[in-house]
Design an enzyme around this catalytic site. Structure first.
Site, PDB file in Angstrom:
ATOM      1  CB  THR A  44      -0.968  -0.007   1.203  1.00 40.09           C
ATOM      2  OG1 THR A  44      -0.230  -0.235   2.413  1.00 40.09           O
ATOM      3  CG2 THR A  44      -2.024  -1.084   1.046  1.00 40.09           C
ATOM      4  CB  THR A  56      -2.969  -3.535   7.526  1.00 39.22           C
ATOM      5  OG1 THR A  56      -4.174  -2.895   7.845  1.00 39.22           O
ATOM      6  CG2 THR A  56      -3.084  -5.008   7.776  1.00 39.22           C
ATOM      7  CD  GLU A  80       2.332   5.240   6.514  1.00 38.85           C
ATOM      8  OE1 GLU A  80       1.543   4.591   5.807  1.00 38.85           O
ATOM      9  OE2 GLU A  80       1.957   5.925   7.482  1.00 38.85           O
ATOM     10  CG  ASN A 131      -0.359   8.365   8.275  1.00 35.24           C
ATOM     11  OD1 ASN A 131      -1.044   7.360   8.141  1.00 35.24           O
ATOM     12  ND2 ASN A 131       0.951   8.336   8.372  1.00 35.24           N
TER      13      ASN A 131
END
Length: 499
Positions: free
Chosen positions: A213, A261, A356, A494
């Site tokens: 992702t 996840t 991230e 995010n």
């Protein structure tokens, strides 16, 4: 949207009627390309077909020549029974694929021959429709096994489902299930131009990419190991960069009521009994995936699956394959368990390295604790502290934040503050014989060499060691956690995840 890591940022602070402006340049997130490399074919487990294809879940990005792969399919082609095990999230809002895969494992007594994984949609908090869609993926996987004429795990026509499913992506959105089922069906006939199932390094790489992702590279590793004179192979892939703070248990440990996840898949051609595969995986996950954190948020979908198909058994022994079992051959079981654990640690570290916006990779070690549980709890508390993680990004040796996190952990045995020591340790990759830099010794501040501290924290990776001095009871237990820093890039990623 322009990444904030590529240029100066202007921050505005308003105090009553006065506005001040501050301009600075954020650190660029280091490249992770070196962490991805092709796997030599001789390291890949025997008896598996797999692929990663485009099912239409993810949208093609501007300038992208080919649509992104978003569906992974794995089949065990071994003539021997395939054992399956899994560890699932303890999040109260466990996703539909978690609940369905758990049911498949329980009903099959730890046997499965197929795994189907989609990315781009988590199928979490999607109600009855989400459960129905997950079962549709299971049935499509089972049908694919039949079209390939593969033997069932018990050698006869299967009476239970044999496909496990995983999903990752945005929560609260239904799967485009018709497109997913159709994509699975395109792999039923090897003569079709859409057929892509294979056992080549390219196929393994494509499968790992279908998990991704916000990941910046496919996470794939492989190794060989020996048990009782035979060489076996183990390969695995995982995904994760955000919403990473797993807490997973085996399918037999989940309560029956509901309690970005991390997904992982480990495949081996060693013969292992279902119960011992689950036992080994639970042991490995607790010391690997349950010991990492990017942002302290547990996902609804966290799942690690392991398959062991026995296809690596030498030909002269292939007619009478007995799975490695902790009851009948504890020495062989311990070798397998320890190989699986070190392999799982390698995979778990890749997730943290790809956190991230992360610019630092940090190993937190807690030593001389009264119990493993206490050591693990303290390491987790330090690794999830926003204050610690922002100090790591700022390369600030603020050991007071580490100590504060240590003292706030809920422990079984109380701490003795006068016995606690803290050190920073440079990376062994840059220093073959790293010398720790003490900042706290037996509860007393050390005379810290600030220049040396800045040098260590300026590295891309380093360690933090917290020595509890026996925790007042002469404890010798230890635990490790792997974490990263919080950067401005993490906020940007995010802040617009769904867009």
């Amino acid at each position: 949207m322009t990444s904030i890591s590529k240029g100066p940022i202007r921050l505005f602070q308003r105090f009553l009627s006065t506005t001040t402006t501050t301009t600075f340049t954020a650190k660029a997130t280091p490249s992770k390309e070196h962490l991805h490399s092709p796997i030599p074919e001789e390291f890949l487990p025997k008896g598996y077909l797999l692929t990663g294809i485009h099912a239409g879940i993810k949208k093609a990005r501007p300038g992208q020549p080919n649509p992104p792969v978003d569906l992974a399919i794995v089949l065990s082609t071994s003539p021997h029974p395939t054992a399956a095990a899994a560890c699932f999230t303890l999040n109260a809002f466990r996703a539909a694929p978690v609940l369905v895969s758990r049911d498949v494992l329980v009903n099959s007594n730890g046997r499965a021959r197929a795994v189907v994984v989609n990315s781009g949609c988590a199928n979490a908090v999607t109600g009855k429709k989400g459960i129905e869609d997950a079962w549709s993926m299971v049935r499509a996987g089972d049908a694919l096994l039949r079209t390939h004429g593969l033997p069932s795990s018990d050698g006869e026509r299967p009476t239970t489902n044999e496909t496990l499913v995983m999903s990752t992506g945005v929560i609260g959105v239904n799967l485009p299930i018709a497109a997913i089922v159709n994509a699975i069906h395109t792999q039923s006939d090897p003569s079709l131009p859409t057929y892509a199932l294979a056992s080549t390094p390219t196929a393994w790489d494509a499968t790992a990419r279908a998990f991704m992702t916000t990941d910046t590279f496919p996470k794939l590793r492989a190794r060989t190991f020996q048990i009782n004179g035979s060489t076996y192979r183990m390969a695995g892939m995982d995904k994760g960069a955000g919403m990473i703070h797993p807490r997973m248990v085996g399918s037999d440990s989940l309560p029956t009521s509901l309690h970005a996840t991390l997904l992982g898949l480990i495949l081996t051609d060693a013969p292992v009994s279902p119960r011992s595969l689950q036992s080994a995986l639970s042991h490995a996950v607790d010391r690997s995936f349950n010991s990492i954190s990017v942002d302290g948020d547990m996902s609804t979908n966290d799942t690690i699956v392991a398959l062991a198909n026995g296809a690596g058994v030498p030909n002269e022994r292939s007619s009478k394959v007995e799975g490695i079992d902790e009851g009948t051959d504890p020495d062989a079981y311990r070798i397998f368990r320890d190989e699986l654990t070190t392999f799982a640690i390698d995979l778990a570290k890749l997730v943290v390295r790809d956190g991230e916006g992360a610019t630092k990779f940090v190993e937190v070690s807690v030593e001389n604790a009264a119990s493993y549980a206490d050591a693990h709890c303290i390491a987790s508390t330090i690794s999830t502290s926003a204050l610690v993680k922002t100090a790591l990004y700022g390369e600030d040796a603020n050991w007071g934040r580490i100590l504060s996190s240590t003292g706030s952990a809920t422990l079984r045995t109380p701490l003795d503050p006068s016995s606690v020591s803290v050190s920073f340790v440079p990376s062994s990759s840059t220093d073959p014989a790293p010398v720790p830099l003490p900042v706290l010794i037996n509860g007393e501040p050390a005379d810290v060499d600030e220049a040396r501290a800045s040098e260590i924290l300026g590295q891309d990776e380093f360690g933090i060691v917290v020595d509890l001095g026996g925790q007042g009871v002469g404890g010798k237990a230890c635990a490790k956690y792997w974490t990263c820093d919080f950067s401005y890039e993490y906020v940007r990623i995010n802040g617009d995840y769904r867009s």
